[in-house]
Design a protein around this motif. Structure first.
Motif, PDB file in Angstrom:
ATOM      1  N   SER A  92      -4.161   8.326   4.294  1.00 49.86           N
ATOM      2  CA  SER A  92      -4.018   7.087   5.040  1.00 49.86           C
ATOM      3  C   SER A  92      -4.654   5.975   4.219  1.00 49.86           C
ATOM      4  O   SER A  92      -5.377   6.236   3.256  1.00 49.86           O
ATOM      5  N   ALA A  93      -4.363   4.739   4.583  1.00 48.48           N
ATOM      6  CA  ALA A  93      -4.887   3.611   3.826  1.00 48.48           C
ATOM      7  C   ALA A  93      -5.517   2.609   4.770  1.00 48.48           C
ATOM      8  O   ALA A  93      -5.128   2.506   5.946  1.00 48.48           O
ATOM      9  N   SER A  94      -6.495   1.874   4.251  1.00 50.90           N
ATOM     10  CA  SER A  94      -7.141   0.821   5.025  1.00 50.90           C
ATOM     11  C   SER A  94      -7.230  -0.426   4.158  1.00 50.90           C
ATOM     12  O   SER A  94      -7.763  -0.375   3.045  1.00 50.90           O
TER      13      SER A  94
ATOM     14  N   ARG B 166       1.034   3.797  -3.118  1.00 51.79           N
ATOM     15  CA  ARG B 166      -0.159   4.628  -3.253  1.00 51.79           C
ATOM     16  C   ARG B 166      -0.182   5.737  -2.202  1.00 51.79           C
ATOM     17  O   ARG B 166      -0.579   6.880  -2.485  1.00 51.79           O
ATOM     18  N   LEU B 167       0.258   5.418  -0.979  1.00 59.11           N
ATOM     19  CA  LEU B 167       0.297   6.427   0.076  1.00 59.11           C
ATOM     20  C   LEU B 167       1.304   7.527  -0.261  1.00 59.11           C
ATOM     21  O   LEU B 167       1.038   8.706  -0.042  1.00 59.11           O
TER      22      LEU B 167
ATOM     23  N   GLU C 228       0.807  -1.218   0.000  1.00 61.52           N
ATOM     24  CA  GLU C 228       0.000   0.000   0.000  1.00 61.52           C
ATOM     25  C   GLU C 228       0.840   1.267   0.000  1.00 61.52           C
ATOM     26  O   GLU C 228       0.336   2.358  -0.251  1.00 61.52           O
TER      27      GLU C 228
END
Length: 480
Positions: free
Chosen positions: A205-207, A196-197, A193
């Motif tokens: 933020s990412a989930s 992309r961050l 991830e």
């Protein structure tokens, strides 16, 4: 978490009696909804304890099974039926339907007003919120204490408090610490991830999900560059208290990375400055000497600007962008030229403050910036503004509030006359003769005007708090 149905049933003064659903007493009650509609579900959000007396139910109308089925589909916490108003006992078909669809059914005694049930739920919600905040602040204190031993201790403490696994990754995505150690097996999913961050910027933020767990990944930013990442994996979504703890950890880790890099004379991550101003970080903690070493020395000033400037903050100055503005924390002796270099205007600056009073300093800086926006821009210090409570009201926000407060009078055809009469009346502490003399009118004329003023104003002129608000509003409006 909201109170449970069982907690309500254990409140003796409510006289609640459970008829069905004993195995569901752990259901959370988010609110109480009183409704006599034959179908209240369009007005429910789920989680409510629905109270009814069946006042609209006749022998031919109610379909108890359909009524309860709709409530079950809406996932209500339970149904309360008030007896002794329309019906002397809870209808048997209603009991059978509640048992069939798994909706807890509670009988409410005639002596118990529905408002009493609502007040008890509200009290339990407030109690739960207070206890949650107390737990959150205690956990933040422990997290701050853990920071004194370095980033690994922060990660270990966070994992323990959240009952979750936590990874600390460097800017290149490599794991620098894991709690527990087995959490390293999730590193590949988290690392996937990071590109992309990085592209989204330091505020993103990412989930993601891995192994049936939800993982939150947040950058640890210093200025506009991420120096590391924090990943937290849990079995479900985090609650508000838990998210607050994660944000505090982000702030501490950002500061720790900053200290371990180029020292404190750089742009601080957003979380660091914001956490300080919000009280989430306590640099005055009894063992927080290492934390204080990375911060400006007291006394400090708080600054608020439109954005961070192009200049590099010198030692003793922390800058962060937050919610469309820039926040500055600096030593009180910092020259105005430096502040203008690291913040874009208009800029407001507080008076000297200690870390225990940063909330007041932030309010002062906001007030000074409002004055800068209204004036010629540049840097406005709170010491340059009118002092006292009246000075704090003499801001654009205060002017709007004053205008709204006096609108019932100013909108009248004789508005200027009414405002002048009110001011004279208040200035003379309600002495008719003195007020009439100041206005140059007969006291009966003033009495007539004051009667009209009382009719127009929504508040009570005999209330000292309301009189004080009116007086400040008149001063802010410049009514003579």
């Amino acid at each position: 978490m909201p109170p449970t149905l069982g907690a309500l049933l254990r409140t003796p003064r409510l006289r609640l009696r459970l008829l069905t659903g004993e195995e569901r007493l752990d259901r959370r009650v988010g609110w109480v909804a009183v409704s006599e509609l034959t179908d209240p579900t369009p007005y429910l959000a789920g989680g409510e304890l629905v109270l009814t007396t069946g006042v609209r139910w006749t022998d031919s109308v109610p379909d108890h099974r359909d009524y309860v089925r709709r409530l079950a589909d809406r996932r209500v916490a339970g149904l309360g039926f008030g007896v002794g108003v329309v019906l002397e006992e809870t209808p048997r078909p209603l009991r059978e339907a509640a048992a069939e669809f798994g909706v807890p059914l509670v009988e409410v005694a005639r002596e118990t007003p529905f408002i009493a049930v609502g007040k008890e739920v509200s009290r339990l919600l407030a109690k739960e919120e207070y206890e949650g905040l107390t737990r959150a602040f205690a956990a933040q204190r422990e997290l701050t204490r853990a920071a004194l031993a370095g980033a690994p201790s922060i990660i270990d403490r966070l994992a323990r408090d959240l009952h979750a696994w936590v990874l600390l990754l460097g800017g290149d995505g490599a794991v620098t610490h894991a709690a527990p150690a087995a959490a390293r097996r999730h590193a590949d999913v988290v690392a996937a991830e990071l590109p992309r961050l990085r592209q989204a910027g330091v505020r993103a933020s990412a989930s993601v999900e891995t192994g049936g767990q939800r993982v939150s990944v947040q950058p640890l930013a210093t200025g506009r560059r991420a120096r590391g990442y924090l990943a937290v994996g849990a079995g479900g979504p985090l609650g508000s208290d838990e998210r607050t703890l994660v944000n505090a950890a982000v702030s501490l880790l950002s500061l720790e990375l900053e200290r371990g890099g180029r020292g404190p004379s750089v742009h601080a991550g957003e979380g660091v400055v914001v956490a300080l101003l919000a009280g989430a970080l306590d640099p005055l903690h009894e063992g927080a000497a290492p934390l204080r070493e990375a911060l400006p020395s007291e006394p400090v000033v708080v600054g608020v600007g439109a954005a961070a400037g192009a200049g590099h903050p010198p030692a003793g100055v922390l800058v962060a962008e937050h919610e469309g503005r820039a926040l500055l924390l600096a030593e009180a002796a910092t020259p105005g030229a430096v502040i203008r270099d690291v913040l874009d205007g208009p800029i407001g600056v507080s008076g000297p403050s200690g870390y225990a009073d940063l909330d007041t300093a932030l309010a002062e800086a906001e007030r000074a910036r409002a004055a800068a926006l209204e004036g010629e821009g540049g840097v406005v210090r709170v010491g340059d503004l009118p002092g006292g409570l009246l000075g704090m009201a003499e801001t654009p926000v205060g002017a709007r509030m004053a205008k709204d407060l006096l609108r019932p009078l100013s909108d009248q055809r004789t508005g200027a006359e009414l405002l002048a009469s009110l001011r004279a009346y208040l200035a003379s502490a309600g002495r008719w003769d003195a007020a009439a003399e100041a206005l140059g009118v007969h006291r009966h004329t003033l009495r007539y005007r004051m009667t009209r003023i009382r009719d127009l104003l929504p508040g009570d002129l005999d209330d000292p708090d309301y009189r004080a608000e009116l007086w400040i509003a008149l001063r802010v409006r410049g009514v003579e």
